[in-house]
Structures are given as structure tokens and as C-alpha cells.
Design a protein around this motif. Structure first.
Motif, PDB file in Angstrom:
ATOM      1  N   THR A   5       0.843  -1.192   0.000  1.00 20.13           N
ATOM      2  CA  THR A   5       0.000   0.000   0.000  1.00 20.13           C
ATOM      3  C   THR A   5       0.878   1.242   0.000  1.00 20.13           C
ATOM      4  OG1 THR A   5      -1.696  -1.152   1.250  1.00 20.13           O
ATOM      5  CG2 THR A   5      -1.800   1.245   1.235  1.00 20.13           C
ATOM      6  N   THR A   6       0.535   2.196  -0.865  1.00 23.99           N
ATOM      7  CA  THR A   6       1.221   3.480  -0.930  1.00 23.99           C
ATOM      8  C   THR A   6       0.176   4.583  -0.831  1.00 23.99           C
ATOM      9  OG1 THR A   6       2.886   2.531  -2.409  1.00 23.99           O
ATOM     10  CG2 THR A   6       2.748   4.934  -2.321  1.00 23.99           C
ATOM     11  N   ILE A   7       0.400   5.525   0.071  1.00 21.16           N
ATOM     12  CA  ILE A   7      -0.447   6.718   0.176  1.00 21.16           C
ATOM     13  C   ILE A   7       0.443   7.885  -0.236  1.00 21.16           C
ATOM     14  CG2 ILE A   7      -1.870   8.162   1.669  1.00 21.16           C
ATOM     15  CD1 ILE A   7      -2.895   5.284   1.651  1.00 21.16           C
ATOM     16  N   ARG A   8      -0.009   8.638  -1.226  1.00 26.25           N
ATOM     17  CA  ARG A   8       0.814   9.743  -1.723  1.00 26.25           C
ATOM     18  C   ARG A   8      -0.076  10.880  -2.192  1.00 26.25           C
ATOM     19  NH1 ARG A   8       0.087   9.871  -6.986  1.00 26.25           N
ATOM     20  NH2 ARG A   8      -0.254   7.969  -8.186  1.00 26.25           N
ATOM     21  N   PRO A   9       0.500  12.088  -2.326  1.00 24.14           N
ATOM     22  CA  PRO A   9      -0.284  13.206  -2.862  1.00 24.14           C
ATOM     23  C   PRO A   9      -0.726  12.925  -4.301  1.00 24.14           C
ATOM     24  CG  PRO A   9       1.712  14.001  -1.795  1.00 24.14           C
ATOM     25  CD  PRO A   9       1.841  12.500  -1.892  1.00 24.14           C
ATOM     26  N   LEU A  10      -1.858  13.483  -4.654  1.00 26.87           N
ATOM     27  CA  LEU A  10      -2.341  13.375  -6.028  1.00 26.87           C
ATOM     28  C   LEU A  10      -1.388  14.084  -6.983  1.00 26.87           C
ATOM     29  CD1 LEU A  10      -6.101  14.083  -5.388  1.00 26.87           C
ATOM     30  CD2 LEU A  10      -5.215  12.059  -6.558  1.00 26.87           C
ATOM     31  N   ARG A  11      -1.277  13.541  -8.186  1.00 22.77           N
ATOM     32  CA  ARG A  11      -0.458  14.126  -9.255  1.00 22.77           C
ATOM     33  C   ARG A  11      -1.332  14.297 -10.493  1.00 22.77           C
ATOM     34  NH1 ARG A  11       4.042   9.906  -7.660  1.00 22.77           N
ATOM     35  NH2 ARG A  11       2.907   8.575  -9.114  1.00 22.77           N
ATOM     36  N   PRO A  12      -0.936  15.165 -11.426  1.00 20.94           N
ATOM     37  CA  PRO A  12      -1.747  15.386 -12.633  1.00 20.94           C
ATOM     38  C   PRO A  12      -2.096  14.099 -13.377  1.00 20.94           C
ATOM     39  CG  PRO A  12      -0.050  17.052 -12.497  1.00 20.94           C
ATOM     40  CD  PRO A  12       0.227  16.058 -11.381  1.00 20.94           C
TER      41      PRO A  12
END
Length: 146
Positions: A3-10
Motif C-alpha cells: 500500500t502506498t499513500i501519496r499526494p495526487l499528481r496530474p
């Protein structure tokens, strides 16, 4: 399962739309295309007054999102954090992904010096409320809207 939680990217826009549509459908609502476009632009923008968002990936596949923002509060000097939207794809429910997304917002709030994170849910969201009751405190406030 990774599982990876990261900021949204375009480049997340299509999957974000899929997930946010699921969220809106759960709450039996919809928004016009211009709201999708505006919301995503705000989520990936760099204006600190706008929303921020995280996307959760399970084995590389986007399976959850959360949106949050910081705002002033009359009872505190610091900004507080409002967790506006939280959604986990039905295929990933019960895996702890919702908790991880909330904890990512808690961490962002801590890093920003926000002493509180708050959110709303509907009374029929029994599954979500089981999680919320474990990681937050329910308040007696009733929401009114014009």
C-alpha cells in the motif's frame, strides 16, 4: 499487498475521477463536469488555501482517495484541518485503507501545526462510522445548511 499513500499528481486524474464518482454515487449525488475539472485543478495546485488530496494505491492500482483543507477557526490561533471526502473502492474495503488515508491526513495536519482534524458523515454510513468511532471522537453537533 503493498500500500502506498501519496499526494495526487496530474497523471492521476482519470483514476481520481473514477474514485470520486464512486464517492459521489455512494452519497446519491453528482456534480457537473466543471466541478470535476475545478476540484482536480485545486487538488493538484499550489495555493495553500485550496484543497489537498491523497491517493491510495494497492499493488500499484489506485483504490482510495481523500481530500482535505486547512481553514481558520475562531476558537484557535492555528488553522484546523477539514477532511472533506474519503473513499475506498469496494474491492479494497476492510483492508485498513480508509484508516491509512485518515492517518495520512492526520500526519499532514500535524506537520502543518493544525491541532484538530474534523469531518462529517451521514448517519447511514455504518461501515465508515465503525472506523471513525475507533480513531476519532464523535461530537454532539448537528449540521445545518442553507
Amino acid at each position: 499487498m503493498t500500500t502506498t499513500i501519496r499526494p495526487l499528481r496530474p497523471e492521476d486524474e482519470a483514476e481520481w475521477r473514477r474514485l470520486w464518482t464512486g464517492y459521489l454515487e455512494y452519497y446519491q449525488t453528482s456534480v457537473p463536469e466543471e466541478v470535476y475539472a475545478s476540484t482536480f485543478a485545486r487538488l493538484i495546485g499550489d495555493d495553500p488555501q485550496d484543497f489537498s488530496g491523497f491517493i491510495a494505491e494497492v499493488d500499484g492500482k489506485p483504490m482510495g482517495i481523500t481530500h482535505y483543507l486547512f481553514h481558520r477557526h475562531c476558537w484557535k490561533i492555528e488553522n484546523v484541518c477539514y477532511l472533506q471526502d474519503l473513499y475506498v473502492d469496494p474491492a479494497a474495503r476492510g483492508t485498513g485503507l480508509g484508516r491509512k488515508l485518515i492517518e495520512a491526513v492526520y500526519k499532514a495536519a500535524d506537520e502543518a501545526g493544525a491541532p484538530a482534524v474534523w469531518w462529517l458523515t451521514q448517519d447511514f454510513n455504518t461501515t465508515g462510522r465503525q472506523l471513525y468511532d475507533r480513531i476519532a471522537k464523535v461530537t454532539p453537533f448537528i449540521r445545518y445548511v442553507r
